[in-house]
Design a protein around this motif. Structure first.
Motif, PDB file in Angstrom:
ATOM      1  N   LEU A 119       0.825  -1.208   0.000  1.00 13.97           N
ATOM      2  CA  LEU A 119       0.000   0.000   0.000  1.00 13.97           C
ATOM      3  C   LEU A 119       0.863   1.264   0.000  1.00 13.97           C
ATOM      4  O   LEU A 119       0.529   2.245  -0.667  1.00 13.97           O
ATOM      5  N   GLY A 120       1.985   1.240   0.734  1.00 16.22           N
ATOM      6  CA  GLY A 120       2.881   2.396   0.769  1.00 16.22           C
ATOM      7  C   GLY A 120       3.486   2.684  -0.596  1.00 16.22           C
ATOM      8  O   GLY A 120       3.501   3.829  -1.048  1.00 16.22           O
ATOM      9  N   VAL A 121       3.961   1.647  -1.267  1.00 18.49           N
ATOM     10  CA  VAL A 121       4.543   1.825  -2.607  1.00 18.49           C
ATOM     11  C   VAL A 121       3.476   2.295  -3.591  1.00 18.49           C
ATOM     12  O   VAL A 121       3.716   3.194  -4.400  1.00 18.49           O
ATOM     13  N   GLY A 122       2.279   1.699  -3.512  1.00 18.46           N
ATOM     14  CA  GLY A 122       1.185   2.124  -4.385  1.00 18.46           C
ATOM     15  C   GLY A 122       0.810   3.582  -4.136  1.00 18.46           C
ATOM     16  O   GLY A 122       0.552   4.334  -5.081  1.00 18.46           O
ATOM     17  N   GLY A 123       0.791   3.991  -2.867  1.00 20.88           N
ATOM     18  CA  GLY A 123       0.485   5.383  -2.533  1.00 20.88           C
ATOM     19  C   GLY A 123       1.529   6.345  -3.073  1.00 20.88           C
ATOM     20  O   GLY A 123       1.195   7.415  -3.597  1.00 20.88           O
ATOM     21  N   ILE A 124       2.792   5.970  -2.964  1.00 23.22           N
ATOM     22  CA  ILE A 124       3.869   6.829  -3.486  1.00 23.22           C
ATOM     23  C   ILE A 124       3.757   6.959  -4.999  1.00 23.22           C
ATOM     24  O   ILE A 124       3.880   8.059  -5.550  1.00 23.22           O
ATOM     25  N   LEU A 125       3.529   5.840  -5.685  1.00 26.51           N
ATOM     26  CA  LEU A 125       3.387   5.895  -7.139  1.00 26.51           C
ATOM     27  C   LEU A 125       2.174   6.728  -7.557  1.00 26.51           C
ATOM     28  O   LEU A 125       2.245   7.508  -8.513  1.00 26.51           O
ATOM     29  N   ALA A 126       1.056   6.587  -6.849  1.00 33.32           N
ATOM     30  CA  ALA A 126      -0.138   7.369  -7.159  1.00 33.32           C
ATOM     31  C   ALA A 126       0.120   8.859  -6.918  1.00 33.32           C
ATOM     32  O   ALA A 126      -0.284   9.706  -7.721  1.00 33.32           O
ATOM     33  N   TRP A 127       0.793   9.184  -5.827  1.00 37.94           N
ATOM     34  CA  TRP A 127       1.092  10.587  -5.513  1.00 37.94           C
ATOM     35  C   TRP A 127       1.995  11.198  -6.583  1.00 37.94           C
ATOM     36  O   TRP A 127       1.771  12.323  -7.018  1.00 37.94           O
TER      37      TRP A 127
END
Length: 170
Positions: A119-127
């Motif tokens: 979820l953290g990696v996905g959040g960073i990529l989305a941001w």
């Protein structure tokens, strides 16, 4: 004389290496009651070998795995439930001994760590994608006044061409 000493040294070396190996476990003695033995076999699959770590005690040839199988059989024969046997193993070796440790505060990282990392990696990529889209959206087209001024500058020749630029006819 040298030959005798060499043979003696080789013999001592071989004997020492044979003695240094882990002794094999005693052969397994299945329980007389088939239901109890089936319970023991099921527990063997759930318990990790502390030496091999990737194998259950049912599959491990290590001496400690044989001792653990014997311990499980003794506890089952004495009337302990599966939960009591697991609790005793956890008491002796910790939650790591179970292939499926319980979900409790001490094991949250083990259970939820991979999901949190994903979820953290996905959040960073989305941001980063949102930020990039916001940066490109910030480049608004020129206003009519700016367009007119740009055309005047280009027509007047006041804009000096880049001296390092090559001609389009090269």
């Amino acid at each position: 004389m040298k030959r005798v000493l060499l043979i003696a040294a080789a013999s001592v070396s071989l004997a020492a290496s044979a003695l240094a190996q882990e002794p094999g476990s005693a052969p397994d003695q299945p329980l007389a009651d088939a239901r109890q033995e089936a319970r023991a076999q099921a527990l063997f699959q759930d318990v990790r070998c502390v030496v091999c770590q990737h194998e259950s005690i049912a599959d491990s040839p290590a001496g400690i795995a044989g001792d653990m199988r014997r311990l499980v059989r003794e506890e089952i024969a004495s009337g302990s439930s599966d939960a009591e046997v697991r609790a005793d193993l956890v008491r002796r070796w910790g939650d790591y001994i179970l292939f499926k440790p319980p979900v409790e505060p001490g094991t949250w990282l083990l259970w939820f760590g991979p999901l949190a990392a994903l979820l953290g990696v996905g959040g960073i990529l989305a941001w980063r994608g949102w930020k990039k889209r916001a940066d490109t959206a910030a480049e608004a087209p020129l206003s009519p006044d700016e367009t007119r001024r740009l055309e005047e500058l280009l027509a007047s020749g006041a804009v000096r061409p880049d001296p390092d630029a090559s001609s389009s006819h090269d």
